[in-house]
Scaffold this motif. Sequence first.
Motif, PDB file in Angstrom:
ATOM      1  N   ALA A  68       0.830  -1.207   0.000  1.00 54.22           N
ATOM      2  CA  ALA A  68       0.000   0.000   0.000  1.00 54.22           C
ATOM      3  C   ALA A  68       0.865   1.258   0.000  1.00 54.22           C
ATOM      4  O   ALA A  68       0.551   2.244  -0.687  1.00 54.22           O
ATOM      5  CB  ALA A  68      -0.931  -0.003   1.215  1.00 54.22           C
ATOM      6  N   ILE A  69       1.960   1.244   0.762  1.00 52.08           N
ATOM      7  CA  ILE A  69       2.858   2.399   0.820  1.00 52.08           C
ATOM      8  C   ILE A  69       3.516   2.633  -0.539  1.00 52.08           C
ATOM      9  O   ILE A  69       3.593   3.762  -1.032  1.00 52.08           O
ATOM     10  CB  ILE A  69       3.920   2.197   1.921  1.00 52.08           C
ATOM     11  CG1 ILE A  69       3.270   2.280   3.310  1.00 52.08           C
ATOM     12  CG2 ILE A  69       5.042   3.218   1.796  1.00 52.08           C
ATOM     13  CD1 ILE A  69       4.215   1.984   4.442  1.00 52.08           C
ATOM     14  N   VAL A  70       3.989   1.552  -1.154  1.00 48.39           N
ATOM     15  CA  VAL A  70       4.636   1.672  -2.469  1.00 48.39           C
ATOM     16  C   VAL A  70       3.646   2.187  -3.505  1.00 48.39           C
ATOM     17  O   VAL A  70       3.948   3.111  -4.286  1.00 48.39           O
ATOM     18  CB  VAL A  70       5.213   0.315  -2.910  1.00 48.39           C
ATOM     19  CG1 VAL A  70       5.715   0.394  -4.349  1.00 48.39           C
ATOM     20  CG2 VAL A  70       6.345  -0.114  -1.967  1.00 48.39           C
ATOM     21  N   LEU A  71       2.442   1.626  -3.521  1.00 46.41           N
ATOM     22  CA  LEU A  71       1.424   2.057  -4.471  1.00 46.41           C
ATOM     23  C   LEU A  71       1.029   3.511  -4.226  1.00 46.41           C
ATOM     24  O   LEU A  71       0.862   4.299  -5.167  1.00 46.41           O
ATOM     25  CB  LEU A  71       0.197   1.149  -4.364  1.00 46.41           C
ATOM     26  CG  LEU A  71      -0.939   1.431  -5.352  1.00 46.41           C
ATOM     27  CD1 LEU A  71      -0.450   1.294  -6.782  1.00 46.41           C
ATOM     28  CD2 LEU A  71      -2.118   0.485  -5.080  1.00 46.41           C
ATOM     29  N   GLY A  72       0.899   3.880  -2.948  1.00 44.93           N
ATOM     30  CA  GLY A  72       0.560   5.262  -2.614  1.00 44.93           C
ATOM     31  C   GLY A  72       1.628   6.234  -3.063  1.00 44.93           C
ATOM     32  O   GLY A  72       1.322   7.319  -3.576  1.00 44.93           O
ATOM     33  N   ALA A  73       2.903   5.848  -2.901  1.00 44.57           N
ATOM     34  CA  ALA A  73       4.008   6.711  -3.332  1.00 44.57           C
ATOM     35  C   ALA A  73       3.998   6.888  -4.849  1.00 44.57           C
ATOM     36  O   ALA A  73       4.219   7.999  -5.356  1.00 44.57           O
ATOM     37  CB  ALA A  73       5.336   6.118  -2.874  1.00 44.57           C
ATOM     38  N   GLY A 105      -5.567   2.784   4.911  1.00 43.54           N
ATOM     39  CA  GLY A 105      -5.152   4.024   5.559  1.00 43.54           C
ATOM     40  C   GLY A 105      -3.752   4.427   5.174  1.00 43.54           C
ATOM     41  O   GLY A 105      -3.479   5.601   4.892  1.00 43.54           O
ATOM     42  N   ALA A 106      -2.829   3.452   5.148  1.00 40.85           N
ATOM     43  CA  ALA A 106      -1.443   3.748   4.775  1.00 40.85           C
ATOM     44  C   ALA A 106      -1.365   4.204   3.321  1.00 40.85           C
ATOM     45  O   ALA A 106      -0.607   5.123   2.982  1.00 40.85           O
ATOM     46  CB  ALA A 106      -0.576   2.511   4.993  1.00 40.85           C
ATOM     47  N   PHE A 107      -2.140   3.570   2.456  1.00 42.70           N
ATOM     48  CA  PHE A 107      -2.168   3.939   1.041  1.00 42.70           C
ATOM     49  C   PHE A 107      -2.603   5.386   0.857  1.00 42.70           C
ATOM     50  O   PHE A 107      -1.940   6.179   0.185  1.00 42.70           O
ATOM     51  CB  PHE A 107      -3.110   2.995   0.288  1.00 42.70           C
ATOM     52  CG  PHE A 107      -3.474   3.464  -1.090  1.00 42.70           C
ATOM     53  CD1 PHE A 107      -2.549   3.450  -2.128  1.00 42.70           C
ATOM     54  CD2 PHE A 107      -4.755   3.932  -1.358  1.00 42.70           C
ATOM     55  CE1 PHE A 107      -2.889   3.887  -3.400  1.00 42.70           C
ATOM     56  CE2 PHE A 107      -5.109   4.372  -2.620  1.00 42.70           C
ATOM     57  CZ  PHE A 107      -4.173   4.350  -3.646  1.00 42.70           C
ATOM     58  N   GLY A 108      -3.719   5.763   1.484  1.00 44.02           N
ATOM     59  CA  GLY A 108      -4.229   7.128   1.341  1.00 44.02           C
ATOM     60  C   GLY A 108      -3.309   8.169   1.927  1.00 44.02           C
ATOM     61  O   GLY A 108      -3.067   9.227   1.323  1.00 44.02           O
ATOM     62  N   ALA A 109      -2.761   7.888   3.119  1.00 44.68           N
ATOM     63  CA  ALA A 109      -1.890   8.858   3.789  1.00 44.68           C
ATOM     64  C   ALA A 109      -0.602   9.083   3.007  1.00 44.68           C
ATOM     65  O   ALA A 109      -0.139  10.225   2.868  1.00 44.68           O
ATOM     66  CB  ALA A 109      -1.580   8.385   5.210  1.00 44.68           C
ATOM     67  N   PHE A 110      -0.012   8.009   2.490  1.00 44.45           N
ATOM     68  CA  PHE A 110       1.264   8.156   1.779  1.00 44.45           C
ATOM     69  C   PHE A 110       1.063   8.794   0.408  1.00 44.45           C
ATOM     70  O   PHE A 110       1.891   9.585  -0.050  1.00 44.45           O
ATOM     71  CB  PHE A 110       1.954   6.793   1.635  1.00 44.45           C
ATOM     72  CG  PHE A 110       3.442   6.879   1.754  1.00 44.45           C
ATOM     73  CD1 PHE A 110       4.042   7.079   2.985  1.00 44.45           C
ATOM     74  CD2 PHE A 110       4.260   6.775   0.645  1.00 44.45           C
ATOM     75  CE1 PHE A 110       5.425   7.160   3.111  1.00 44.45           C
ATOM     76  CE2 PHE A 110       5.640   6.865   0.752  1.00 44.45           C
ATOM     77  CZ  PHE A 110       6.221   7.060   1.988  1.00 44.45           C
ATOM     78  N   ALA A 111      -0.043   8.458  -0.254  1.00 42.46           N
ATOM     79  CA  ALA A 111      -0.340   9.078  -1.546  1.00 42.46           C
ATOM     80  C   ALA A 111      -0.514  10.580  -1.380  1.00 42.46           C
ATOM     81  O   ALA A 111      -0.030  11.376  -2.200  1.00 42.46           O
ATOM     82  CB  ALA A 111      -1.602   8.463  -2.147  1.00 42.46           C
ATOM     83  N   PHE A 112      -1.165  10.982  -0.294  1.00 41.10           N
ATOM     84  CA  PHE A 112      -1.353  12.410  -0.031  1.00 41.10           C
ATOM     85  C   PHE A 112      -0.020  13.098   0.243  1.00 41.10           C
ATOM     86  O   PHE A 112       0.258  14.182  -0.283  1.00 41.10           O
ATOM     87  CB  PHE A 112      -2.283  12.613   1.166  1.00 41.10           C
ATOM     88  CG  PHE A 112      -2.223  14.011   1.731  1.00 41.10           C
ATOM     89  CD1 PHE A 112      -2.834  15.072   1.081  1.00 41.10           C
ATOM     90  CD2 PHE A 112      -1.529  14.268   2.908  1.00 41.10           C
ATOM     91  CE1 PHE A 112      -2.763  16.364   1.588  1.00 41.10           C
ATOM     92  CE2 PHE A 112      -1.452  15.548   3.424  1.00 41.10           C
ATOM     93  CZ  PHE A 112      -2.075  16.597   2.759  1.00 41.10           C
TER      94      PHE A 112
END
Length: 450
Positions: free
Chosen positions: A26-31, A209-216
């Motif tokens: 999720a973090i990688v995808l969000g980034a 949550g991690a996906f949304g926060a990191f993408a932002f």
Amino acid sequence: MQISETATPAAHGPWWRSLYAQVLAAIVLGALIGHFFPTLGESLKPLGDGFIKLVKMIIGPVIFLTITTGVAGMADLKGVGRVAAKAFGYFFVVSGFALIVGLIVANVFGPGRGLHIDPASLDASAVAGYASAAHDTTMQGFLLAIIPDTLVSAFTSGAILQVLLVSVLFGVSLVLAGEPARPVTRFLEQVSQVVFRLVAIVMKFAPIGAFGAFAFTIGAYGIGVLVNLFALVAAFYGTALVFVIVVLGLIARATGFSIFKLLRYLKEELLLVLGTSSSEAALPSLMTKLERAGAAKPVVGLVVPTGYSFNLDGTNIYMTLAALFIAQAMDVHLSLGEQLGLLAVAMLSSKGAAGVTGSGFITLAATLAVVPTVPVAGMALILGVDRFMSECRALTNFVGNAVATLVIAKWEGKLDREALALALDGGAAPVAETPDPAAGPGDDKVLADD
């Protein structure tokens, strides 16, 4: 404490079903989305905010039930006071040392030297909100804020220390009431089983949550902003890493465990903290895992919530390092006496900055407001990268509190060394208390380690 079924790595099935793998993906995808589609990344902020709100929703009940039943189970009020005294002594020494480390690194490496920033060229309005919030943060106000307006408002305010105060007082009352209060204690223990099941449900949303926060974060601030202030960011991350590996590592070794094994044991929570930039997001599962690792429930219940406000190693490193960076960038020379004064003010202002994103920036403003030599407006220099440093602050704070809890549990003779070794070595670690006979197979695997 009764122990339910155990969970082994093989019990998890495919690797992609583990929380660790899901949060990492999720973090990688969000980034990636934040970098290539910044507008879309910014629009995903509600996903991260929503998850953090879900976690905050259960933090109050988790702390109350853990501390109240833990204190009631001790039946020794002297023991409660002894644990609290040892915790505060540890917090004062280690967090104070973190301030000194930040001060030393800033003086040795001077990340702000050579920038020659004119204070008049800075946009003071950019940090006006933080300065205003810091102005309202006084020691008297902080102490009074620990006391809730009502017994119930402690759980609606979101203030960890208010819940902590009510929980300790309620637990002490159960001890003093004696036998007539036993049914209440048993009822709270049963309710805690339901609440920790709720924790397990909420944590299933961690990857979202991690996906949304990191993408932002990447979408709003961009990876490029790191290049502009690379020296400060690199110095902070490097200092925090050395502090965790060397300082906390030596403390861990003296206590009888490896800091690297602890980091591996808490890898899911660390990724969650990284993704959300808030150590508060992983508080409930941290308490669960520390109990599973052999720390007694009363010790975990007292030390972890208190540490979230008083044991902020990452925030303390950041405060002295950032303050001197601003001074160096604006060609403001601070004498040794002024630096020691800054350290003393930071020691006080850092207390109460719980694991919420942005609190470190506010306490930095509070510190600079008391040290007029360094203009508060200079904080505008680091506003752009504060979000990235917030992640490091939260990670360091989180690890510091995990180590502190195990250390104090050992001091109290309340650390099961066999359970600790089993958990840190990735063996079959206990997972939950008092299993529900009606639960299906696998329902008790609450936040099990990989």
